[in-house]
Each structure stands twice: as structure tokens, then as C-alpha cells.
Design a protein around this motif. Structure first.
Motif, PDB file in Angstrom:
ATOM      1  N   ALA A   1       0.839  -1.205   0.000  1.00 54.20           N
ATOM      2  CA  ALA A   1       0.000   0.000   0.000  1.00 54.20           C
ATOM      3  C   ALA A   1       0.867   1.246   0.000  1.00 54.20           C
ATOM      4  N   ASN A   2       1.995   1.181  -0.683  1.00 54.93           N
ATOM      5  CA  ASN A   2       2.830   2.378  -0.827  1.00 54.93           C
ATOM      6  C   ASN A   2       2.254   3.262  -1.931  1.00 54.93           C
ATOM      7  N   PRO A   3       2.454   4.572  -1.808  1.00 56.52           N
ATOM      8  CA  PRO A   3       1.982   5.456  -2.893  1.00 56.52           C
ATOM      9  C   PRO A   3       3.042   5.571  -3.983  1.00 56.52           C
ATOM     10  N   GLY A   4       3.448   4.498  -4.502  1.00 51.54           N
ATOM     11  CA  GLY A   4       4.434   4.453  -5.565  1.00 51.54           C
ATOM     12  C   GLY A   4       5.773   4.006  -5.049  1.00 51.54           C
ATOM     13  N   PRO A   5       6.389   2.992  -5.709  1.00 49.94           N
ATOM     14  CA  PRO A   5       5.774   2.258  -6.796  1.00 49.94           C
ATOM     15  C   PRO A   5       4.493   1.563  -6.330  1.00 49.94           C
ATOM     16  N   THR A   6       3.735   1.063  -7.276  1.00 53.80           N
ATOM     17  CA  THR A   6       2.456   0.435  -6.929  1.00 53.80           C
ATOM     18  C   THR A   6       2.475  -1.030  -7.356  1.00 53.80           C
ATOM     19  N   ASN A   7       1.418  -1.750  -6.972  1.00 57.09           N
ATOM     20  CA  ASN A   7       1.285  -3.160  -7.354  1.00 57.09           C
ATOM     21  C   ASN A   7       1.365  -3.307  -8.870  1.00 57.09           C
ATOM     22  N   ILE A   8       2.111  -4.277  -9.318  1.00 52.64           N
ATOM     23  CA  ILE A   8       2.180  -4.547 -10.754  1.00 52.64           C
ATOM     24  C   ILE A   8       1.257  -5.729 -11.052  1.00 52.64           C
TER      25      ILE A   8
ATOM     26  N   MET B   1       0.986   1.506 -13.189  1.00 54.33           N
ATOM     27  CA  MET B   1       1.179   0.148 -12.649  1.00 54.33           C
ATOM     28  C   MET B   1       2.372  -0.599 -13.244  1.00 54.33           C
ATOM     29  N   LEU B   2       3.354   0.138 -13.757  1.00 50.04           N
ATOM     30  CA  LEU B   2       4.511  -0.489 -14.418  1.00 50.04           C
ATOM     31  C   LEU B   2       5.716  -0.510 -13.480  1.00 50.04           C
ATOM     32  N   PRO B   3       6.736  -1.283 -13.832  1.00 45.96           N
ATOM     33  CA  PRO B   3       7.994  -1.145 -13.087  1.00 45.96           C
ATOM     34  C   PRO B   3       8.529   0.287 -13.227  1.00 45.96           C
ATOM     35  N   THR B   4       9.388   0.689 -12.304  1.00 51.39           N
ATOM     36  CA  THR B   4      10.032   2.001 -12.365  1.00 51.39           C
ATOM     37  C   THR B   4      11.052   2.007 -13.510  1.00 51.39           C
ATOM     38  N   GLY B   5      11.266   3.163 -14.110  1.00 56.48           N
ATOM     39  CA  GLY B   5      12.350   3.245 -15.085  1.00 56.48           C
ATOM     40  C   GLY B   5      11.983   3.913 -16.379  1.00 56.48           C
TER      41      GLY B   5
ATOM     42  N   PHE C   1       7.822  -1.075 -22.795  1.00 50.43           N
ATOM     43  CA  PHE C   1       6.733  -0.836 -23.747  1.00 50.43           C
ATOM     44  C   PHE C   1       5.807  -2.048 -23.861  1.00 50.43           C
ATOM     45  N   TYR C   2       6.349  -3.260 -23.718  1.00 51.96           N
ATOM     46  CA  TYR C   2       5.445  -4.421 -23.618  1.00 51.96           C
ATOM     47  C   TYR C   2       4.507  -4.202 -22.426  1.00 51.96           C
ATOM     48  N   GLY C   3       5.095  -3.718 -21.324  1.00 52.61           N
ATOM     49  CA  GLY C   3       4.287  -3.477 -20.128  1.00 52.61           C
ATOM     50  C   GLY C   3       3.301  -2.341 -20.339  1.00 52.61           C
ATOM     51  N   LEU C   4       3.747  -1.275 -20.990  1.00 52.54           N
ATOM     52  CA  LEU C   4       2.861  -0.127 -21.201  1.00 52.54           C
ATOM     53  C   LEU C   4       1.673  -0.511 -22.087  1.00 52.54           C
ATOM     54  N   ALA C   5       1.928  -1.336 -23.093  1.00 52.77           N
ATOM     55  CA  ALA C   5       0.818  -1.765 -23.963  1.00 52.77           C
ATOM     56  C   ALA C   5      -0.237  -2.488 -23.128  1.00 52.77           C
ATOM     57  N   GLU C   6       0.223  -3.329 -22.197  1.00 50.32           N
ATOM     58  CA  GLU C   6      -0.730  -4.071 -21.357  1.00 50.32           C
ATOM     59  C   GLU C   6      -1.410  -3.132 -20.353  1.00 50.32           C
ATOM     60  N   SER C   7      -0.652  -2.187 -19.804  1.00 46.99           N
ATOM     61  CA  SER C   7      -1.235  -1.215 -18.876  1.00 46.99           C
ATOM     62  C   SER C   7      -2.353  -0.419 -19.564  1.00 46.99           C
TER      63      SER C   7
ATOM     64  N   ARG D   1       1.655   6.980   5.210  1.00 48.14           N
ATOM     65  CA  ARG D   1       0.802   7.173   4.042  1.00 48.14           C
ATOM     66  C   ARG D   1       0.261   5.844   3.523  1.00 48.14           C
ATOM     67  N   ILE D   2      -1.011   5.872   3.165  1.00 48.45           N
ATOM     68  CA  ILE D   2      -1.632   4.718   2.519  1.00 48.45           C
ATOM     69  C   ILE D   2      -1.828   5.088   1.058  1.00 48.45           C
ATOM     70  N   GLY D   3      -1.162   4.344   0.189  1.00 44.76           N
ATOM     71  CA  GLY D   3      -1.359   4.562  -1.235  1.00 44.76           C
ATOM     72  C   GLY D   3      -2.593   3.801  -1.673  1.00 44.76           C
ATOM     73  N   HIS D   4      -3.478   4.473  -2.405  1.00 46.51           N
ATOM     74  CA  HIS D   4      -4.626   3.734  -2.974  1.00 46.51           C
ATOM     75  C   HIS D   4      -4.679   4.022  -4.459  1.00 46.51           C
ATOM     76  N   MET D   5      -3.545   3.777  -5.102  1.00 53.25           N
ATOM     77  CA  MET D   5      -3.461   4.042  -6.537  1.00 53.25           C
ATOM     78  C   MET D   5      -3.017   2.786  -7.271  1.00 53.25           C
ATOM     79  N   GLY D   6      -3.502   2.684  -8.496  1.00 54.86           N
ATOM     80  CA  GLY D   6      -3.067   1.581  -9.338  1.00 54.86           C
ATOM     81  C   GLY D   6      -3.952   0.362  -9.191  1.00 54.86           C
ATOM     82  N   ASP D   7      -3.305  -0.811  -9.187  1.00 55.70           N
ATOM     83  CA  ASP D   7      -4.043  -2.079  -9.232  1.00 55.70           C
ATOM     84  C   ASP D   7      -4.487  -2.488  -7.826  1.00 55.70           C
ATOM     85  N   LEU D   8      -5.619  -1.960  -7.403  1.00 56.25           N
ATOM     86  CA  LEU D   8      -6.073  -2.128  -6.021  1.00 56.25           C
ATOM     87  C   LEU D   8      -7.592  -2.242  -6.019  1.00 56.25           C
ATOM     88  N   ASN D   9      -8.111  -3.122  -5.141  1.00 51.31           N
ATOM     89  CA  ASN D   9      -9.570  -3.207  -5.032  1.00 51.31           C
ATOM     90  C   ASN D   9     -10.008  -3.138  -3.566  1.00 51.31           C
TER      91      ASN D   9
END
Ligand SMILES: *Cc1c(COP(=O)(O)O)cnc(C)c1O
Length: 393
Positions: A12-19, A202-206, A252-258, A347-355
């Protein structure tokens, strides 16, 4: 490995987020020639898809760097040594942006604000009107201050600049808002939108990027700041219209899926989900705050961030101690306080792949940790969060 390192890490970090698993699978594919026809097709589709997320029909430049690299690119490409940037104070990230500009030889004027209440945008017009010589070349605004859990209304910033009839470029950091809540580059008149891979996307950093308006590209032509790897003029002549070196194919493979995930859910649905989860976290904290417990750092309800909540610890208690209990006992990772807020907030991150169940698991762990660490609070935060989520607010 901590003793709780079993089951899922609740991240639950506010970045990076769950992939998401499907993005992990996408980035694990073998590499290919970045000039091959198949890759170019995927790349061009990523460029178009990201423009739809940024809500722009203008330009994008990518960088093999974290968000800071895109910040630096935005400064060196349109400004010249000795130029002035007006930075709207929001918190740790606006200050970091100011430090970077100073290090590059840019003069920084700060539009001061209380970190808990947020900038009074109405007063911005007078500051810009006073700059009759137009020495301010850019206004820097952090859309979502990840350190404090507060959003800045960018359309109001645009309106304040327009009301002063000031030609400064509007640079917006959308690193922790893009893909979490609404951002509209063209409609809001943003000249440079700074984004990164590892938060709402929701991608790796970089990888990071800048959305760039025609006006900013024109300003770039007269910028004399030294630059090479991030020089837009060099990039724009290349097939990928970005990257002086190797293209990071895997990202970019990851970005296409994101982009596929965001598109399948629908951006408006993505934003509604972040709002629901943010409301649930805030409902929990409001209950905990009773009995002099932890409270929302943001004191301005109209600017609550839907992607991260910063929670201020009661006097004499330490947020890092609470985070350690969550990590060691429950395998729950929370964000710490940044800069002067170190130890004072968590801090509780609630961004990205979270339900919903993921956020409830996190909140339940925090509520247990408050008890274990003997931190004053009122119980029932999780019940309030469940009620909020059940109503589907
Ligand atoms: C994360 C973040 C950054 C920094 O990005 P890095 O990828 O860590 O370099 C900048 N601004 C905001 C608002 C952020 O949340």
C-alpha cells in the motif's frame, strides 16, 4: 524475510504500486529489435494510447529514467539559464522540483502555501500581474502532492494565469495523478505534463515521459540550457520521436498491457474506483482520529487526493513504529513521511491495481497495529470503511 512474509505482500505504498500479473507477464517476454516492424507497431500504439490517457493530441517524449528525469527534461528543454520559474508550494515534491531547478541555474520564485490547507489559487493572478516584464517563464504545479495527500485544481491554476494574461508555460507534475483521477492536458491548457511509469500506470520504475504542447515546443527552440540525452530536437527527428539511446522494449510491452487494462476498465471507471477507495480510507481515518488519534493530514476536503492519504500521528508517537508493526506482523507495506514529515505521518497509497478487499485488509492491519503499538485512537475505522464501500460511494 520477516516472519510475516507469507501470503500476499499487501503493498500500500503510494508508488511504486502493485504490478498486475498480466503486466509482469508482458514485461517478461524476450526482447526484440526496437526497429523491427512488430515492435514499431506496438510502440506507435503505445504513443497513441498514452495520448488518450493524457487527453492530448500534441506531443509526447519518453525517457529511460524515473519521474525526476522527466522533470529535468521539462526544465532543460524550455528554459534558459537565469530564467525564473514560479513554483506553487504543495509539499515535499514541489520543494524537490524547486531544488532541481536551482541546481540547473534557474531562478525559483515560490508561491507559498500551507501544506495542510493548500495554495490559495485566487492570489496567483496578482503575483503574475505584478510580473509586468514577464520574467517568469514557467509556472510549476504538482497536480497531486504525494507527500501530503492533497490535489491541486489545475483548471483553476490555468484560469489564474489566463486572468493575468501572462504568457508563462504551465508545467504540471501528473506523476501520481495520471491513471488515478482526471487529468486533461489539452482542455486544461497544460504545456508540459510530467508523468512516470510506476504509479497509476502500474509499471515497473524506469520510464517517464512528458506531454508537450505546441507552445512548449516553440519555446524549446530558443532554450539555451545545456542538454543532450534529453534534447527534444534530437529526439523528434528519430523514428521513435524519443530516446537518444536504446529503447526500453520491455517497458513498452508493459505499457501496452497497462493501456489495455485502463481501456478495458474505462478511465472513468478507474477514476470512480480510486474515489471509492480514497473515500473508504478517509472514512476509517476520521473514526480513528477520535480520542486524539491519528488524523487526516489534509485539512481541505475539496482537495482530498483520491490516490494517496497521508495520516498524521498523534503528538509523541511515530508513524515509522506503526509501519514497522504492519510490515513485521502482517506483511503490509505502508508509505512513510517524506522530508519534514518523516515519522510524523504515514501514508496509505490507494493508486493503481487495487480493489476493495485489498484496501480493507490494509486498513484492518493498521487498526490492529494502532492497538499493538499503544497509539491512542477510536476503534471502528474498518467498519466505517466497509460501510462506505458497501454504499459504493
Ligand atoms: C513519485 C513522484 C515523483 C518522483 O518520481 P520518481 O519516479 O521517483 O523519480 C515526482 N512527483 C510526484 C508527485 C511523485 O509522486
Amino acid at each position: 524475510m520477516t516472519k510475516a512474509a507469507r501470503g500476499r505482500l499487501f503493498f500500500a505504498n503510494p508508488g511504486p504500486t502493485n504490478i498486475p500479473d498480466s503486466i509482469l507477464r508482458a514485461v517478461s517476454q524476450g526482447t526484440v529489435d526496437f526497429m523491427s516492424a512488430d515492435f514499431l507497431k506496438l510502440y506507435d500504439a503505445c504513443m497513441d494510447g498514452l495520448k488518450r490517457v493524457l487527453k492530448t493530441k500534441q506531443h509526447i517524449f519518453f525517457y529511460t529514467a524515473s519521474g525526476h528525469g522527466a522533470w529535468e527534461a521539462s526544465l532543460v528543454n524550455v528554459l534558459s539559464p537565469g530564467d525564473t520559474i514560479l513554483i506553487i508550494e504543495t509539499g515535499y515534491f514541489s520543494e524537490s522540483w524547486a531544488q532541481m531547478a536551482e541546481a540547473l541555474g534557474i531562478k525559483v520564485q515560490t508561491y507559498h502555501a500551507d501544506w495542510r490547507k493548500g495554495a490559495d489559487i485566487a492570489g496567483l493572478t496578482a503575483v503574475l500581474e505584478a510580473d509586468t516584464a514577464h520574467t517568469i517563464k514557467a509556472v510549476g504545479a504538482v497536480h497531486n502532492e504525494t507527500a501530503t495527500g492533497m490535489a491541486l485544481p489545475l483548471p483553476d491554476v490555468r484560469a489564474a494565469i489566463d486572468a493575468a494574461k501572462h504568457p508563462a508555460l504551465l508545467m504540471a507534475d501528473t506523476i501520481s495523478s495520471l491513471g488515478c483521477f482526471d487529468f486533461e492536458m489539452d482542455a486544461w491548457g497544460i504545456d508540459i505534463a510530467v508523468g512516470g511509469s510506476q504509479k497509476g500506470l502500474m509499471l515497473p520504475t524506469g520510464m517517464s515521459f512528458t506531454g508537450v504542447s505546441d507552445k512548449a515546443l516553440k519555446a524549446h527552440k530558443t532554450s539555451t540550457m545545456p542538454k543532450h540525452y534529453m534534447d527534444w530536437s534530437a529526439m523528434i527527428g528519430r523514428r521513435h520521436k524519443s530516446f537518444i539511446g536504446t529503447v526500453p522494449v520491455s517497458l513498452f510491452y508493459g505499457l501496452a498491457e497497462s493501456l489495455r487494462l485502463l481501456n478495458d476498465e474505462g478511465l472513468d471507471e478507474v477514476f470512480a474506483r480510486h474515489h471509492r477507495l480514497g473515500e473508504a480510507v478517509r472514512a476509517a481515518v476520521k473514526i480513528w482520529s477520535g480520542n486524539n488519534g491519528p488524523q487526516l493530514f489534509c485539512l481541505n476536503p475539496s482537495r482530498y487526493s483520491d490516490s494517496v492519504t497521508a495520516i498524521m500521528m498523534p503528538e509523541g508517537t511515530n508513524g515509522d513504529a506503526l509501519r514497522a508493526v504492519c510490515m513485521e506482523r502482517f506483511n503490509v507495506s505502508l508509505g512513510g513521511g517524506l522530508g519534514p514529515l518523516s515519522g510524523k505521518v504515514f501514508r496509505i497509497g490507494h493508486m493503481g491495481d487495487l480493489n476493495e478487499p485489498m484496501i480493507l485488509g490494509t486498513l484492518a492491519s493498521v487498526e490492529m497495529a494502532l492497538e499493538i503499538a499503544n497509539i491512542p485512537h477510536t476503534k471502528g475505522g474498518v467498519d466505517a470503511a466497509m460501510a462506505s464501500l458497501a454504499m459504493g460511494q
